[in-house]
Every structure is written in structure tokens, then in C-alpha cells.
Design a protein around this motif. Structure first.
Motif, PDB file in Angstrom:
ATOM      1  N   GLU A 539       0.834  -1.201   0.000  1.00 13.06           N
ATOM      2  CA  GLU A 539       0.000   0.000   0.000  1.00 13.06           C
ATOM      3  C   GLU A 539       0.874   1.259   0.000  1.00 13.06           C
ATOM      4  OE1 GLU A 539      -1.901   3.504   1.380  1.00 13.06           O
ATOM      5  OE2 GLU A 539      -0.459   2.380   2.620  1.00 13.06           O
ATOM      6  N   LEU A 540       1.952   1.265   0.803  1.00 15.12           N
ATOM      7  CA  LEU A 540       2.844   2.413   0.840  1.00 15.12           C
ATOM      8  C   LEU A 540       3.555   2.596  -0.494  1.00 15.12           C
ATOM      9  CD1 LEU A 540       4.100   4.689   2.499  1.00 15.12           C
ATOM     10  CD2 LEU A 540       5.865   3.072   3.261  1.00 15.12           C
ATOM     11  N   TRP A 541       4.025   1.482  -1.054  1.00 10.18           N
ATOM     12  CA  TRP A 541       4.682   1.540  -2.362  1.00 10.18           C
ATOM     13  C   TRP A 541       3.719   2.115  -3.417  1.00 10.18           C
ATOM     14  CZ3 TRP A 541       9.491   0.611  -4.423  1.00 10.18           C
ATOM     15  CH2 TRP A 541       9.565   0.489  -5.815  1.00 10.18           C
ATOM     16  N   ASN A 542       2.513   1.593  -3.475  1.00  8.45           N
ATOM     17  CA  ASN A 542       1.544   2.044  -4.475  1.00  8.45           C
ATOM     18  C   ASN A 542       1.138   3.497  -4.264  1.00  8.45           C
ATOM     19  OD1 ASN A 542       1.501  -0.387  -5.827  1.00  8.45           O
ATOM     20  ND2 ASN A 542      -0.290  -1.182  -4.727  1.00  8.45           N
ATOM     21  N   ARG A 543       1.078   3.908  -3.016  1.00  7.44           N
ATOM     22  CA  ARG A 543       0.680   5.301  -2.749  1.00  7.44           C
ATOM     23  C   ARG A 543       1.739   6.261  -3.284  1.00  7.44           C
ATOM     24  NH1 ARG A 543       0.632   8.863   2.056  1.00  7.44           N
ATOM     25  NH2 ARG A 543      -1.141  10.275   1.787  1.00  7.44           N
ATOM     26  N   ASN A 544       2.998   5.938  -3.070  1.00  3.95           N
ATOM     27  CA  ASN A 544       4.068   6.765  -3.634  1.00  3.95           C
ATOM     28  C   ASN A 544       4.001   6.807  -5.155  1.00  3.95           C
ATOM     29  OD1 ASN A 544       6.508   7.807  -1.728  1.00  3.95           O
ATOM     30  ND2 ASN A 544       5.504   6.042  -0.785  1.00  3.95           N
ATOM     31  N   MET A 545       3.841   5.644  -5.767  1.00  6.31           N
ATOM     32  CA  MET A 545       3.813   5.590  -7.224  1.00  6.31           C
ATOM     33  C   MET A 545       2.560   6.282  -7.772  1.00  6.31           C
ATOM     34  SD  MET A 545       6.653   4.237  -7.993  1.00  6.31           S
ATOM     35  CE  MET A 545       6.408   4.021  -9.760  1.00  6.31           C
ATOM     36  N   SER A 546       1.450   6.148  -7.068  1.00  6.93           N
ATOM     37  CA  SER A 546       0.202   6.733  -7.537  1.00  6.93           C
ATOM     38  C   SER A 546       0.273   8.260  -7.558  1.00  6.93           C
ATOM     39  CB  SER A 546      -0.953   6.276  -6.639  1.00  6.93           C
ATOM     40  OG  SER A 546      -2.160   6.877  -7.035  1.00  6.93           O
ATOM     41  N   ILE A 547       0.779   8.864  -6.488  1.00  5.20           N
ATOM     42  CA  ILE A 547       0.820  10.326  -6.394  1.00  5.20           C
ATOM     43  C   ILE A 547       2.007  10.902  -7.162  1.00  5.20           C
ATOM     44  CG2 ILE A 547       1.112  12.272  -4.806  1.00  5.20           C
ATOM     45  CD1 ILE A 547      -0.413  10.578  -2.713  1.00  5.20           C
ATOM     46  N   LEU A 548       3.182  10.311  -6.971  1.00  2.00           N
ATOM     47  CA  LEU A 548       4.412  10.913  -7.489  1.00  2.00           C
ATOM     48  C   LEU A 548       4.739  10.506  -8.917  1.00  2.00           C
ATOM     49  CD1 LEU A 548       6.629  10.559  -4.281  1.00  2.00           C
ATOM     50  CD2 LEU A 548       5.246  12.509  -5.023  1.00  2.00           C
ATOM     51  N   SER A 549       4.157   9.422  -9.394  1.00  2.00           N
ATOM     52  CA  SER A 549       4.413   9.002 -10.766  1.00  2.00           C
ATOM     53  C   SER A 549       3.134   9.104 -11.607  1.00  2.00           C
ATOM     54  CB  SER A 549       4.960   7.572 -10.792  1.00  2.00           C
ATOM     55  OG  SER A 549       5.273   7.189 -12.106  1.00  2.00           O
ATOM     56  N   THR A 550       2.106   8.362 -11.224  1.00  2.00           N
ATOM     57  CA  THR A 550       0.850   8.400 -11.989  1.00  2.00           C
ATOM     58  C   THR A 550       0.244   9.798 -11.956  1.00  2.00           C
ATOM     59  OG1 THR A 550       0.448   6.082 -11.473  1.00  2.00           O
ATOM     60  CG2 THR A 550      -1.432   7.384 -12.231  1.00  2.00           C
ATOM     61  N   GLY A 551       0.273  10.460 -10.809  1.00  3.59           N
ATOM     62  CA  GLY A 551      -0.275  11.810 -10.705  1.00  3.59           C
ATOM     63  C   GLY A 551       0.426  12.774 -11.641  1.00  3.59           C
ATOM     64  N   TYR A 552       1.740  12.661 -11.747  1.00  2.00           N
ATOM     65  CA  TYR A 552       2.486  13.538 -12.642  1.00  2.00           C
ATOM     66  C   TYR A 552       2.152  13.216 -14.104  1.00  2.00           C
ATOM     67  CZ  TYR A 552       5.287  15.788  -9.018  1.00  2.00           C
ATOM     68  OH  TYR A 552       5.694  16.556  -7.961  1.00  2.00           O
ATOM     69  N   PHE A 553       1.949  11.940 -14.405  1.00  2.00           N
ATOM     70  CA  PHE A 553       1.516  11.543 -15.746  1.00  2.00           C
ATOM     71  C   PHE A 553       0.158  12.151 -16.076  1.00  2.00           C
ATOM     72  CE2 PHE A 553      -1.620   8.371 -17.290  1.00  2.00           C
ATOM     73  CZ  PHE A 553      -1.428   8.550 -18.653  1.00  2.00           C
ATOM     74  N   LEU A 554      -0.800  12.070 -15.158  1.00  2.00           N
ATOM     75  CA  LEU A 554      -2.153  12.539 -15.449  1.00  2.00           C
ATOM     76  C   LEU A 554      -2.200  14.053 -15.676  1.00  2.00           C
ATOM     77  CD1 LEU A 554      -4.288  10.418 -12.931  1.00  2.00           C
ATOM     78  CD2 LEU A 554      -4.211  10.191 -15.424  1.00  2.00           C
ATOM     79  N   VAL A 555      -1.525  14.819 -14.828  1.00  2.00           N
ATOM     80  CA  VAL A 555      -1.574  16.273 -15.011  1.00  2.00           C
ATOM     81  C   VAL A 555      -0.797  16.691 -16.255  1.00  2.00           C
ATOM     82  CG1 VAL A 555      -1.985  16.792 -12.576  1.00  2.00           C
ATOM     83  CG2 VAL A 555       0.349  16.733 -13.424  1.00  2.00           C
ATOM     84  N   SER A 556       0.288  15.981 -16.572  1.00  2.00           N
ATOM     85  CA  SER A 556       1.051  16.303 -17.778  1.00  2.00           C
ATOM     86  C   SER A 556       0.244  15.980 -19.027  1.00  2.00           C
ATOM     87  CB  SER A 556       2.365  15.524 -17.812  1.00  2.00           C
ATOM     88  OG  SER A 556       3.142  15.827 -16.687  1.00  2.00           O
ATOM     89  N   ARG A 557      -0.437  14.847 -19.020  1.00  2.00           N
ATOM     90  CA  ARG A 557      -1.252  14.491 -20.176  1.00  2.00           C
ATOM     91  C   ARG A 557      -2.334  15.536 -20.414  1.00  2.00           C
ATOM     92  NH1 ARG A 557      -4.874   9.114 -20.040  1.00  2.00           N
ATOM     93  NH2 ARG A 557      -6.038  10.464 -18.605  1.00  2.00           N
TER      94      ARG A 557
END
Length: 700
Positions: A539-557
């Protein structure tokens, strides 16, 4: 759709207890602020007021009569004493001996500084003679919708006589200037019992011998016009009746969000433009009406309206009964091009040997049936005010067309005002635009230390900023503070979870609707976590990836989609971390997600380059002050990792750096500003470390 008779009368808000203890000049300020506080009286920057006051001449010590009159470029609603020009009345009278006739009246403006009282630096406006030569102590000149509806009607002189008898006179159209000042003086001398005059296609002058009487007369005169219109228009269909039905509010907002970035891209050739959307009832009544296209083509009448709305609006070809936005966008380029061609033809028809070069040929006002009105200008305040003036014009057209025939300014008169050499000189005196003027930024994590400092830096340089953060209370606090410092016009806030795809798209739609689009994205939302690998949960791993990686992908897209619609380039900055380059113990999830951000930025730099979209990275380290991340578990965890306490952690980081200096939010904001500014216009795919020096994070 009908014109309703409503209780829309103005209130007399004069407070005698407050005003009686004031000096005459302070009462002038008070009166001006009261008049300027209601857009039904006059809009931002419109109208002017004056008082002839006995002062002591600083040179002779003798009493003298001084004209206090709103200075050039002032606004009645917010004006203070310093906003008024002061001029010797005897010198203004002496100017009559220098006047060579109407064909030379513009040269009289150059004499006004010679009439200045007490070295007042406030420049006198072109309307100064209109106040000086009215033989009354107090004069108001305002642009009420109800009065201009009379002034812009066929047969306006007869209507004026019907409503006011001989109390308020009428003068035919004359461009503001010295000659009109002499006309007003002549009218007053020939009609000593008159209390004011309506200027055809222009507005209202009223006068009296006390500040209170002048203010009360202005309010009473406007109310008489309102009452007359209410009695004659009740129940009548406005603008020929409705032929369209407005879309639902959500649908109107959605169309505006799609349409505005496309228009913005088309009109931002010479400089970036900022948009404003208005779908208030008055606007919807007009854009949905049968007579709207014909009335819109006539243009506005009052010079103050016209200068801010151009010769006429662009009517967008859209059928709200079959709302095909894709087809609308396909045909939009041709519509904008046709407007430019028509404007250029208007310029060629009307230009004189001395006319300035043609200015921006794009429309200011865009009318969309079923949706509302969009305005574009060089900054948000101007776009909003242009829309407000067009609403005034709509109200004027509503009244005039209901009781008579609406008339706009004749084309040549309109041109001569728009390209007036005195107006051109005023434009040339305008301060140079700030570096980010016309740019729109969206900043995620905006309620934190780095995000709010970045927003502050961008606002200081002239940008409009959309603040986005998941922490609603902190976000509103940040918005209010920035709006107080930089004006509410240029700051918006959206509550945003960057991991929510729909919410991200909605945030960019809001930016498009509020400002016209987005030029600058600062992706800064973040969390931080610390744990040995064996204690790192999925859960901690996914939370980091979700906000710091996926989140950056979504706003950039979302940013890329919007920037490509605009087709005017853009800049994206990821606020990553030193940890994206240099490994840290007990932070594998955080470091890996930050490394993902950096590599995503490299990929986007490749994709964005053909579109003029630059993508760069700022890597902070140990920014403790003002950071919400460092106020929770992360602080305790990092202090534990380095075997120190909270108070010692910042000092430990400072001593660890090569430069032995603390890194502050403002330092990250400065690097981010550099990467979106023209100073770095030839940089993309780059990383700036702002970490006071850390050899492990060197990029080479």
C-alpha cells in the motif's frame, strides 16, 4: 423572453454624518466612490467628476479657484485624492485665447500641464474642459445604461424632452475634447435653468453648487430614466424574442472550456491573451435572441464601451439545439480569419494620413448562442472589464430597441475614437508588460511551501495562476492570501487529487474556462515516506507511485492536450527531488517514484519539442520550512534515520550540503520561474538541482 418592469431604482447612499465633516476635496472623493460603486451608473474607468474649490496659491498666498477633476486613467469607484488633477481655473479660462478651432482641438491637451496647480503630477484627462467650462461648482459625468439607452436611440432628443422636459437638455454627438467643453459652456449659458444634459451616443452630465446636490441630482436623473423605461417596456419581448434556448449551466461551462483554448490560440499571435466567460441572464437573453446578430453588427455607442469592446463582436455559429462542438471548432478558424479580414477592411476604409498602424485585428467579444459571452484581452482584468462593458451595451440595446431604434456610433466616428492620436499616446505610455503577462499557470501542491512560493513568484511576474491542492482548507487560505496581494482577478483555486483522472481533467477545464487555457504547468503535488524495504508495505509503495508518478503523468497528459489545442507552446516543470538521482536509505518507494518523475519529464521533453512545449525538472533537497510534507511522519522518520531530533534535522542537512546553506521554498520557486521564463527559452529536458550541493546528485 420579455422585458420585465422591476424595482431597479438606484439608492441615494449619501451619509450626511460622514460627509459633513469632510473637506470639499474629500467630499469629491466620497461622491466619486459612491457613483463608481454601481455599474448601472458607470463602469470601471468610466465617467469623471469634478469640483471647483477655493485653495491658497502656494506662490502668492492668495485665494484662487482650482478645478479638481478625475485624472487620466482613473476609476471613480476606487479613486483617492491623488487620482485627481488640480488646475488653476483662471489659466483654464485663458486657454480660450489659444484655441484655433475644432480642427486643432487636440493640441489643447498639450497646454493643460501649464495650468497645473501645486505641481500635481496627476495628468489631466481629455475631459478636463468639459468640467472646467460648466459654470457650476460641482459636475458629474457618468455613463448609466438607462441614459445611454436614450442617447443611443433614434429620436433621442425627443425622448429626452419627453422624460425630463427642460430640466435635462440634449446635445448632438461630438467626440470628447475641447470643442465639446465649449459646447457645454454655451448650453449652460443659453439654458441657465437646466440641471444637466444628455450627450447623444455618449452619456450624462449633471451639475449643482454642492457635492450632495450634484450626487442626488445624478441619482434622481438616472432613476427617472429607469422608471420611464420600466413603464414602456414591461411585457415586451426583448431583442425580437428568443430563438434559442440556453444550455444547462454545466453544458454551457463545458462548451466554454472547449471553445476558449481554441480561440485563445488563434488570437495570441502578437501576445498571449487571457479569457473571461460570462453567462449571466442578461448575456443569455441577448445571445439567444432573434435580433442579436443585427444589433451586434451595429456595434456599441458610448465611447467608453467602444474603446474596450472594439467595432463589433464576433458571433459564433453555434446551434444549442444541436450542440456539435467538434463542428464548431472545425469552422472556428475560418470565422476568426473572416473577422480579421473585415477589421482590416474597416481600417483601410477609415484610416487617415495621421492614423497609427493597424492594431490587433482580432475580436475582443465572442457571442455564443445558448452558451454566453467570451472576451479576450491582454490580461484578466481587462478581459473581465471588456465583458462588463459589453453587458452595459446589451442593456443599452435592450432599452433603445424596445422604445425606438438602437443606433451605434457611425463607423468613421468609431474609428476616429479607436485610433485617436491622444489614445495612441496613452497606449504608448503604458508600462512595459511583465515577463509572464498573459500566461496562465496551473500549480499542483499549491497550498504547500514550494507550491505557494512558486505561485507567488509567477503572480509577481504577471501570470494568472490556478492553485490546485487536495487540502481544501489550506488551499483556500493560500488563495485568499495571494488574491489579497495580487487581486482576485488573477488567482483561482481547485481542490484536486492528482490520482483522480476525472478530477485532473476537470481542473484543466476550469483553467480553460476561467482564463482561456494553460501555458505553464508546475507539477509539485507530493508526499514523502520512509521505511526499510522489509517494512515497506504494498500500500505504501503504491501510494508513492500513484501520487508521485501516476499523478504527474495525469496532469502532464491533461496539460499537453490543452497546450496542443492552443498551439502556442508552453512550459512544464516537474518538482522532483534530489532523491530521484541519489539513493537514500529507508526511502526506496519515494526515491523510485521520484526517479520515475525525472524520466517521464525526459520522455515528455521529446514529445513536446515539436509543439514548442518545454519540459524541465527542478530537484530540491531538504526544504523543511513551510513544507506540509515535513510537518508529519516524514520528519520523524528522517530524523530517526539520521539519528537526530526534529530541531537538529535542518542543521544536519545544511552541514551535509557542499555549500552549507539551507534550501528554502523561494529558492525552488526561483529555479522554477527560470525554467518557464524566456531566459530558458532554449532549454528542455534539463534538470536543475537546488540542494545547496550534493555530489551524489550531480547530473554529470
Amino acid at each position: 423572453m420579455t422585458i420585465k418592469a422591476e424595482n431597479t431604482l438606484l439608492s441615494n447612499r449619501w451619509d450626511a454624518a460622514r460627509a459633513d465633516g469632510m473637506s470639499e476635496s474629500d467630499r469629491l472623493v466620497y461622491r466619486s466612490n459612491l457613483l463608481g460603486s454601481d455599474k448601472r451608473v458607470t463602469n470601471y474607468g468610466g465617467g469623471n467628476t469634478s469640483a471647483k474649490i477655493t485653495e491658497t496659491d502656494p506662490l502668492t498666498g492668495q485665494s484662487c479657484e482650482v478645478l479638481w477633476v478625475k485624472g487620466s486613467g482613473g476609476d471613480l469607484g476606487s479613486i483617492e485624492r491623488a487620482g485627481f488633477s488640480t488646475l488653476y481655473m483662471d489659466k483654464l479660462e485663458a486657454l480660450k485665447g489659444l484655441y484655433r478651432g475644432a480642427e486643432h482641438e487636440d493640441e489643447m491637451v498639450s497646454y493643460l500641464p501649464h495650468c497645473t496647480f501645486n505641481l500635481n503630477p496627476r495628468a489631466a484627462s481629455i475631459d478636463t474642459p468639459l468640467h472646467a467650462y460648466v459654470p457650476r461648482r460641482h459636475v458629474d459625468h457618468v455613463h448609466p445604461d438607462a441614459i445611454i439607452a436614450i442617447a443611443a436611440s433614434a429620436g433621442s432628443e425627443a425622448i429626452t424632452q419627453e422624460i425630463f422636459g427642460g430640466e435635462i437638455g440634449w446635445l448632438p454627438w461630438k467626440r470628447p475634447g475641447y470643442e465639446l467643453g465649449l459646447w457645454l459652456e454655451d448650453f449652460c449659458l443659453r439654458n441657465p435653468e437646466a440641471k444637466g444634459v444628455i450627450l447623444e451616443s455618449h452619456g450624462l452630465f449633471t451639475w449643482a453648487d454642492t457635492a450632495l446636490d450634484c450626487y442626488a441630482l445624478t441619482i434622481e436623473t438616472i432613476n427617472r430614466a429607469i422608471t420611464w423605461f420600466d413603464a414602456r417596456t414591461a411585457g415586451k419581448p426583448a431583442f425580437g424574442g428568443a430563438i434559442h434556448t440556453a444550455l444547462a449551466p454545466e453544458a454551457r461551462a463545458a462548451v466554454a472550456s472547449e471553445l476558449m483554448p481554441a480561440i485563445r490560440g488563434m488570437v495570441s499571435g502578437a501576445q498571449h491573451m487571457v479569457g473571461h466567460f460570462d453567462d449571466q441572464p442578461a448575456v443569455l437573453d441577448f445571445v439567444n435572441a432573434a435580433d442579436m446578430p443585427a444589433l451586434a453588427a451595429l456595434g456599441t455607442s458610448c465611447p467608453d464601451h467602444f474603446l474596450r469592446t472594439k467595432i463589433c463582436p464576433l458571433v459564433v455559429d453555434f446551434d444549442p439545439a444541436a450542440p456539435d462542438v467538434a463542428a464548431l471548432l472545425d469552422g472556428l478558424d475560418a470565422s476568426v480569419a473572416t473577422y480579421r479580414e473585415n477589421y482590416a477592411a474597416y481600417y483601410e476604409r477609415c484610416k487617415r494620413d495621421t492614423s497609427p498602424a493597424m492594431r490587433d485585428p482580432n475580436a475582443v467579444v465572442y457571442l455564443v448562442p445558448g452558451v454566453g459571452m467570451i472576451t479576450f484581452a491582454k490580461d484578466k482584468a481587462t478581459a473581465r472589464i471588456s465583458g462588463e462593458f459589453y453587458v452595459n451595451a446589451i442593456n443599452v440595446m435592450r432599452g433603445a430597441s424596445a422604445v425606438s431604434e438602437y443606433r451605434g456610433l457611425p463607423e468613421q466616428e468609431a474609428f476616429d475614437i479607436e485610433y485617436w492620436l491622444l489614445e495612441e499616446a496613452k497606449l504608448q505610455r503604458m508600462p512595459k508588460p511583465k515577463p509572464l503577462a498573459g500566461r496562465v499557470a496551473l500549480v499542483t501542491g499549491a497550498a504547500g511551501g514550494i507550491g505557494s512560493a512558486t505561485a507567488e513568484r509567477f503572480l509577481r511576474e504577471g501570470a494568472c495562476v490556478v492553485l490546485a491542492d487536495i487540502a481544501q482548507d489550506a488551499l483556500e487560505e493560500t488563495r485568499a492570501a495571494l488574491a489579497a496581494r495580487h487581486s482576485a482577478d488573477v488567482v483561482r483555486a481547485v481542490t484536486l487529487d492528482v490520482t483522480d483522472e476525472a478530477a485532473v481533467d476537470a481542473a484543466f477545464a476550469t483553467a480553460a474556462r476561467e482564463f482561456g487555457g494553460v501555458d505553464l504547468l508546475v507539477s509539485n503535488a507530493g508526499i514523502a515516506s520512509s521505511a526499510p524495504i522489509e517494512d515497506t508495505s504494498l500500500e505504501l509503495w503504491n501510494r508513492n507511485m500513484s501520487i508521485l508518478s501516476t499523478g504527474y503523468f495525469l496532469v502532464s497528459r491533461a496539460a499537453f492536450k490543452l497546450m496542443k489545442v492552443q498551439s502556442i507552446g508552453g512550459a512544464v516543470v516537474f518538482v522532483a527531488s534530489k532523491n530521484g538521482l541519489a539513493a537514500s536509505p529507508n526511502a526506496s518507494a519515494y526515491c523510485t517514484a521520484k526517479a520515475s518523475e525525472i524520466h517521464l519529464a525526459r520522455c515528455l521533453a521529446l514529445e513536446g519539442a515539436p509543439e514548442g512545449i518545454r519540459v524541465n525538472v527542478v530537484n530540491p533537497d531538504a526544504v523543511l520550512r513551510g513544507s506540509r510534507i515535513w510537518s508529519g511522519e516524514w520528519l520523524d522518520q528522517r530524523a530517526s534515520t539520521y539519528k537526530t531530533d526534529k530541531d537538529g534535522l535542518e542543521e544536519m542537512y545544511r552541514q551535509r550540503s557542499l555549500l552549507k546553506r539551507s534550501v528554502l521554498p523561494e529558492d525552488i520557486a526561483e529555479a522554477t520561474y527560470f525554467l518557464v521564463s524566456e531566459a530558458s527559452a532554449k532549454s528542455t529536458g534539463n534538470i536543475i538541482n537546488v540542494d545547496a550541493g550534493n555530489v551524489q546528485s550531480f547530473t554529470r
